[in-house]
Design an enzyme around this catalytic site. Structure first.
Site, mmCIF file in Angstrom:
data_model
loop_
_atom_site.group_PDB
_atom_site.id
_atom_site.type_symbol
_atom_site.label_atom_id
_atom_site.label_comp_id
_atom_site.label_asym_id
_atom_site.label_seq_id
_atom_site.Cartn_x
_atom_site.Cartn_y
_atom_site.Cartn_z
ATOM 1 N N GLU A 148 5.342 -18.603 4.375
ATOM 2 C CA GLU A 148 5.127 -17.853 5.278
ATOM 3 C C GLU A 148 4.334 -16.793 5.517
ATOM 4 O O GLU A 148 4.940 -15.433 5.534
ATOM 5 C CB GLU A 148 6.813 -17.237 5.788
ATOM 6 C CG GLU A 148 6.992 -17.015 7.311
ATOM 7 C CD GLU A 148 6.767 -15.785 7.629
ATOM 8 O OE1 GLU A 148 5.704 -14.955 7.780
ATOM 9 O OE2 GLU A 148 8.104 -14.882 7.769
ATOM 10 N N GLU A 160 -1.623 -8.207 8.756
ATOM 11 C CA GLU A 160 -0.658 -7.886 7.297
ATOM 12 C C GLU A 160 -1.606 -8.235 6.479
ATOM 13 O O GLU A 160 -1.515 -8.532 5.680
ATOM 14 C CB GLU A 160 0.490 -8.328 6.763
ATOM 15 C CG GLU A 160 1.803 -7.839 7.651
ATOM 16 C CD GLU A 160 3.599 -8.381 7.269
ATOM 17 O OE1 GLU A 160 4.186 -7.310 7.936
ATOM 18 O OE2 GLU A 160 3.499 -9.366 6.957
#
Length: 564
Positions: free
Chosen positions: A266, A275
């Site tokens: 994920e 991120e």
């Protein structure tokens, strides 16, 4: 059998031919000593199974000038001058220190060739690590992750994901977790009897799903302290635990005893790329996945459309009014008003919005995780072209994403689109400090450029322009342009108060975009009530040309909404 791979890597390194380069001079940074005028050279070779760089004068090697390539870095100081820095090798950590050597080349071509050889030898270097219950794992001291991410950002990142409350936030996103479960269980044929690597395993929930689907073995790779919780959770499910190994480390560094048939992860952040975990996902593919192996998810798409939201624009602009005070305890704050105004507009807005705020059909940018290179994600440039459906003020660009799990049996989409069931990612909007005025049928062009930075996020550069419309438009140019620069790392998590979004009179005959006008791949969702849920719960009701925005209360940390 597990040690065989490491032995083969050692043999490959030891069989690599030595390389030697002529130098003009060598100087140790921590010493006033330098080499004499006698012929000098630098040699790459293998000592005790470790790639090393050594310097010699005529037939004598310099004592203390040996460089361990596993920990070394090489920097150019000029066309023919470089500096090589490496960690101290003293086993007493208190006495250990870094050392550096300045290298002077005779020609620029020699410098280029040396740098190329340095990188090749460094990539081949090996550091042996710890034994795991079902395999030998090696860990490199330096990795691509460390080279491109600030230590402070990495520390906060892994601290955040090492806490159960944040894992719970993601697990309680039932759209996210439920879609992953369906994608795995409906495609058992892709998992049964296969080796699986869970990239960034977190709590280990996806590893457990893979084991439920019949995986032969699952390697759950996680770099944060969450590994202890994952081991505990997996051990509490003994029927599955015997086929799962939890490995603490970064996917850029660990070595596994066998290749994977399928990767599951994920890796999505806000706007898909926040991120920068997609890069780790791609690196895991190159390091661990067998040729033609599967990836869950397989493809990601970023969707974009211009929007009109007067209330949001006024809300952001009003934040800077504080700085218009001319007598704040006797101090004139107005010199900072302009900077504050631009600062508020440099924050992307993360919230859930009604799709009727969109003023044209969306376009999309596709990232194929099975083919994309890591470097492709360093900078992403997306050309924009829309045709306005209404006459209105365009306040910016709305963005969301979806990902495809391309299973052999049932392809599944996970979407974060407006109008679909809300996820913890919500949607994202880039708001212009200078809106554009457009008419129905007018062309809107521009560019969205996303540049990765070392805080594990992106700087966004958005430009939108309204082109001449109507008769003779082909000969016309740009009428108005508006640009903004935003930091995806520092979004504005919006707390929307209930308020009426009035549709202007001149917009009513055209109607703003509705949810069904957005092309979302959700035909495979079988549960009718799942698709109806956002319409029932969103709190967006069209009444006499108005609809109310629902109240959303969030606790926010590091790019994730913690509660609703």
């Amino acid at each position: 059998m597990e040690k065989k791979t490491i032995m083969e890597q050692k043999q490959k390194l030891e069989q690599q031919p030595e390389e030697e380069f002529a130098l003009a001079s060598v100087t140790e940074l921590s010493s006033s000593l330098s080499s004499s005028s006698a012929p000098l050279s630098a040699r790459f070779d293998v000592g005790s199974g470790v790639a090393e760089l050594r310097f010699r004068q005529e037939s004598e090697f310099f004592d203390g000038y040996t460089v361990d390539l596993r920990t070394a870095q090489l920097f150019k100081l000029g066309p023919v001058k470089s500096v090589c820095i490496s960690e101290g090798s003293n086993t007493n950590k208190e006495k250990s220190h870094s050392k550096g050597v300045t290298i002077q080349f005779r020609k620029e071509d020699d410098s280029r060739a040396f740098h190329c050889a340095f990188e090749q030898w460094k990539e081949e270097s090996i550091v042996q690590g710890e034994n795991l219950p079902n395999g030998v794992v090696t860990v490199s001291k330096n990795s691509k992750f460390d080279d491109k991410v600030e230590p402070s950002s990495a520390k906060m990142y892994f601290h955040y994901y090492g806490q159960l409350l944040h894992q719970q936030n993601m697990l309680q996103d039932y759209v996210r977790t439920g879609t992953y479960y369906s994608a795995v269980m409906e495609n058992r044929a892709d998992f049964t009897g296969r080796v699986v690597v869970d990239v960034g395993a977190g709590s280990g929930i996806l590893s457990l799903f893979a084991a439920q689907a019949g995986a032969k073995h699952v390697y759950a790779v996680e770099a944060s302290e969450m590994t202890e919780y994952a081991r505990k959770l997996i051990a509490g499910n003994p029927s599955l635990a015997q086929r799962i190994t939890v490995i603490k480390g970064k996917v850029e560094e660990v070595e596994l005893p066998e290749k994977a048939d399928i990767l599951i992860s994920e890796p999505m952040g806000t706007l898909l790329v926040n991120e920068r975990m997609l890069e780790s996902y791609v690196i895991a593919r190159d390091r661990f996945l067998v040729p033609n192996g599967k990836m869950f998810p397989t493809v990601g798409r970023i969707h974009m459309a211009p929007f009109s939201d007067e209330y949001l624009f006024v809300e952001i602009a009003n934040k800077a009014l504080f700085w218009q005070q001319q007598n704040y305890y006797g101090v004139d704050l107005t010199p900072l008003y302009g900077s504050a105004f631009q600062g508020y507009f440099s924050q992307p807005v993360v919230d859930a919005f009604d799709p009727r705020l969109l003023v044209s059909p969306a376009i999309s940018h596709v990232i194929d995780f099975t083919k994309s290179k890591e470097e492709d994600l360093y900078e992403i440039e997306i050309p924009l072209k829309f045709i306005s459906s209404v006459g209105t003020r365009v306040h910016g660009l709305a963005c969301w994403f979806d990902v495809l799990f391309d299973g052999s049996t049932v392809p599944r989409w996970l979407t974060t689109a407006p109008g679909a069931p809300t996820t913890h990612w919500y949607q994202l909007r880039c708001v212009l400090s200078q809106p554009l005025y457009v008419m129905a049928g007018q062309e809107i062009t521009g560019k969205l450029r996303m540049v990765a930075h070392s805080s594990q996020s992106y700087t966004l550069y958005l430009t939108l322009s309204a082109k001449m419309w109507g008769p003779g438009a082909e000969q016309g140019g740009i009428l108005q342009t508006s640009s903004c620069k935003l930091d995806l790392k520092e979004p504005y998590y919006r707390m929307s108060q209930p308020q009426a979004y009035t549709i202007a009179q001149d917009q009513q005959p055209h109607h703003l975009m509705s949810a069904q006008d957005i092309q979302i791949q959700t035909d495979d969702l079988e549960e009718a009530e799942l698709m109806q849920q956002p319409l029932q719960n969103s709190g967006a009701h069209l009444q006499s040309g108005q609809f109310e925005a629902r109240q959303i209360i969030r606790i926010v940390h590091n790019g994730h909404i913690m509660a609703i």
